[in-house]
Write a protein that holds these residues in place. Structure first.
Motif, PDB file in Angstrom:
ATOM      1  N   ASP A  59       0.829  -1.203   0.000  1.00 31.22           N
ATOM      2  CA  ASP A  59       0.000   0.000   0.000  1.00 31.22           C
ATOM      3  C   ASP A  59       0.865   1.255   0.000  1.00 31.22           C
ATOM      4  O   ASP A  59       0.568   2.238  -0.702  1.00 31.22           O
ATOM      5  N   LEU A  60       1.943   1.238   0.767  1.00 32.07           N
ATOM      6  CA  LEU A  60       2.840   2.392   0.799  1.00 32.07           C
ATOM      7  C   LEU A  60       3.545   2.595  -0.542  1.00 32.07           C
ATOM      8  O   LEU A  60       3.704   3.734  -1.001  1.00 32.07           O
ATOM      9  N   ILE A  61       3.951   1.510  -1.179  1.00 27.94           N
ATOM     10  CA  ILE A  61       4.606   1.617  -2.489  1.00 27.94           C
ATOM     11  C   ILE A  61       3.643   2.216  -3.507  1.00 27.94           C
ATOM     12  O   ILE A  61       4.018   3.088  -4.309  1.00 27.94           O
ATOM     13  N   PHE A  62       2.383   1.771  -3.477  1.00 29.12           N
ATOM     14  CA  PHE A  62       1.364   2.338  -4.365  1.00 29.12           C
ATOM     15  C   PHE A  62       1.219   3.835  -4.126  1.00 29.12           C
ATOM     16  O   PHE A  62       1.207   4.636  -5.072  1.00 29.12           O
ATOM     17  N   CYS A  63       1.113   4.235  -2.857  1.00 32.53           N
ATOM     18  CA  CYS A  63       0.940   5.644  -2.517  1.00 32.53           C
ATOM     19  C   CYS A  63       2.158   6.476  -2.931  1.00 32.53           C
ATOM     20  O   CYS A  63       2.010   7.570  -3.481  1.00 32.53           O
ATOM     21  N   LEU A  64       3.342   5.951  -2.709  1.00 33.32           N
ATOM     22  CA  LEU A  64       4.569   6.690  -3.038  1.00 33.32           C
ATOM     23  C   LEU A  64       4.717   6.883  -4.541  1.00 33.32           C
ATOM     24  O   LEU A  64       5.144   7.948  -5.005  1.00 33.32           O
ATOM     25  N   ASN A  65       4.374   5.862  -5.311  1.00 35.36           N
ATOM     26  CA  ASN A  65       4.468   6.005  -6.762  1.00 35.36           C
ATOM     27  C   ASN A  65       3.393   6.946  -7.313  1.00 35.36           C
ATOM     28  O   ASN A  65       3.652   7.703  -8.244  1.00 35.36           O
TER      29      ASN A  65
END
Length: 500
Positions: A59-65
């Protein structure tokens, strides 16, 4: 989309954004897991580690990208901390420091964005735009990666500011900053929200501009919102007359692309709009709009272009007032061909534009346009025809009665439903027998609306028909409810007349 960035730059940036998660997802995931478990003393149990790997980190990777341009943005850092706190239950003080380390880790892995946005208002601009154009919380969460609690609080704070502004009239910034109802919002957020609200007074058609901005962002186009709107306006004028290559010539400004009978307005809107672009690039843009379902290409051999429903809806507020003026001007004239000329405006336009045009004509309240509507049935798209039936109920008059008396017998059940609703709106006694007959319609929704419409007519003689419906054990529940409601109304009406 971003100042000073070309279409190719944006395409290249999009490739990087899409490619980085694929090429470096494992690296970023490992770095984040190490950050959580080693540097921040994260979860130790197998179940908690599995949750970290399978839910939190993806979820964090999705948000960061999704927010690559905001990795150095102070507002995004606050949003990320709120995400860790509200979505993943990290304590506020813990979440603030962890958010900073996550962003530092992401910058190392993903690198610097060529279109970085560090102004603190930028993430709020995206949220406010999405709310304003009608997106719901789940959709905004998907588009931004922001936590639901933060978005919901943001929405409530803006609504509260609206209430305060309406109660104070034209408050100053100092009044807003010191107002107790806005105490938790913070000076920067209050200033942004007040500025955003004021734009609707300063800029003409600001809502349409916001919608265009979101289309551009969703499709990663290097195009100004006004340019996209004018492109749609230009195609609207030559809809179903040009194919992709011909329209590309129009946008480039080629004189050979002019069509017979085109007016000055058409040429000033569309011709030369993208004069500095190579034709290949213009075609690529149009193909992108086709792929994004903003333009529609006819499947026939001509492959002519038209606006999609979404694109037509965007420009409707810009083109409909002039079309309404044209229709009313023709209908009020003494020309012998005024009916054919006014119907040509409706039949020759995009169905979505025609729907908005009918609504505008109803808003202006001239019953004379019903004469125009009478000449249209079954020569227009179904959605337009349904809007005509609705308009008759709002405008009323003898011509509307005549038209609705025919549409109640239409082969399409949805037309019959809308006709019953329009008859209820008019409440003309002459509809009585048509509605009584509609109580035996094979479609339950038609019977339901006919029963409700009879209640609006307030004719007690319909009571026996309601009793007949209520005594039928096989009748649909919604029809029975409508019959009971109408029976109650008619009994009151009967009692009133007897006591009068």
């Amino acid at each position: 989309m971003y100042p000073g960035v070309t279409m190719q730059d944006v395409k290249d940036m999009d490739i990087k954004i899409q490619a980085r998660p694929a090429n470096r997802a494992e690296d970023l995931a490992r770095r984040l897991e190490k950050l959580f478990t080693e540097e921040w003393g994260g979860p130790k149990s197998a179940l908690a580690v599995a949750y970290l790997r399978d839910t939190v980190i993806p979820d964090l990777i999705f948000c960061l990208n999704k927010n690559w341009p905001f990795l150095d943005n102070p507002t995004f850092r606050d949003i990320l901390a709120a995400k860790l706190n509200t979505q993943f239950a990290y304590p506020p003080s813990f979440a603030e420091g962890l958010a900073g380390d996550i962003l530092a880790c992401a910058k190392e892995v993903l690198g610097a964005c060529p279109a970085a946005q560090n102004h603190p208002w930028q993430p709020w601009e995206i949220i406010m735009r999405l709310f304003t154009i009608g997106c719901r919380l789940p959709e905004i969460m998907q588009k931004t990666g922001y936590p639901e609690v933060y978005l919901d609080l943001f929405r409530k704070q803006y609504l509260k500011l609206e209430e305060v502004v309406l109660s104070l009239g034209s408050p100053t910034e100092e009044q807003l900053f010191s107002h107790r109802e806005l105490a938790g919002a913070g000076i920067h957020l209050i200033r942004f929200m007040a500025d955003f609200r004021n734009r609707f007074k300063v800029f003409k058609n600001y809502l349409e501009r916001l919608q265009a901005e979101q289309m551009i962002m969703d499709m990663d186009l290097a195009l100004e919102p006004d340019c996209l709107i004018k492109l749609f306006e230009g195609l609207f004028e030559v809809e179903k007359q040009v194919n992709l290559h011909r329209f590309a010539d129009i946008l480039k400004g080629s004189k050979t692309a002019w069509l017979a009978g085109e007016n000055y307005y058409t040429r000033t809107v569309a011709y030369g709009l993208l004069a500095g672009w190579p034709k290949k690039q213009i075609i690529a843009l149009l193909e992108c709009l086709l792929a994004g379902n903003l333009l529609v290409q006819d499947a026939g051999h001509d492959s002519v272009l038209s606006l999609s429903e979404q694109a037509a809806r965007l420009i409707a507020p810009l083109v409909v007032p002039a079309l309404a003026d044209e229709v009313l001007s023709v209908m009020r004239s003494k020309a012998r061909d005024k009916i054919s000329r006014s119907t040509a405006v409706l039949t020759g336009k995009n169905p979505e534009i025609a729907v908005h045009l009918i609504r505008e004509l109803v808003r202006r309240g001239d019953p004379a346009v019903v004469l125009c509507f009478k000449a249209l049935p079954r020569r227009v798209a179904k959605k337009v025809f349904l809007q005509i039936v609705w308009a008759c109920g709002r405008l009323g008059g003898k011509d509307a009665v005549n038209l609705l008396s025919k549409t109640i017998l239409d082969r399409d059940s949805m037309v019959r439903v809308c006709t019953c609703q329009a008859m209820a709106q008019m409440a003309d006694p002459s509809f009585y027998f048509s509605l009584i007959n509609a109580l035996d319609d094979p479609v339950a929704m038609v019977r339901e609306q006919a029963a409700l419409a009879l209640g609006r007519l307030k004719m007690p003689s319909a009571l026996k028909h309601m009793e007949r419906i209520l005594s039928n054990p096989s009748e649909e529940p919604q029809v029975l409810r409508a019959a009971r409601e109408t029976k109650a109304l008619l009994l009151k009406e009967k009692e009133f007349k007897e006591n009068d």
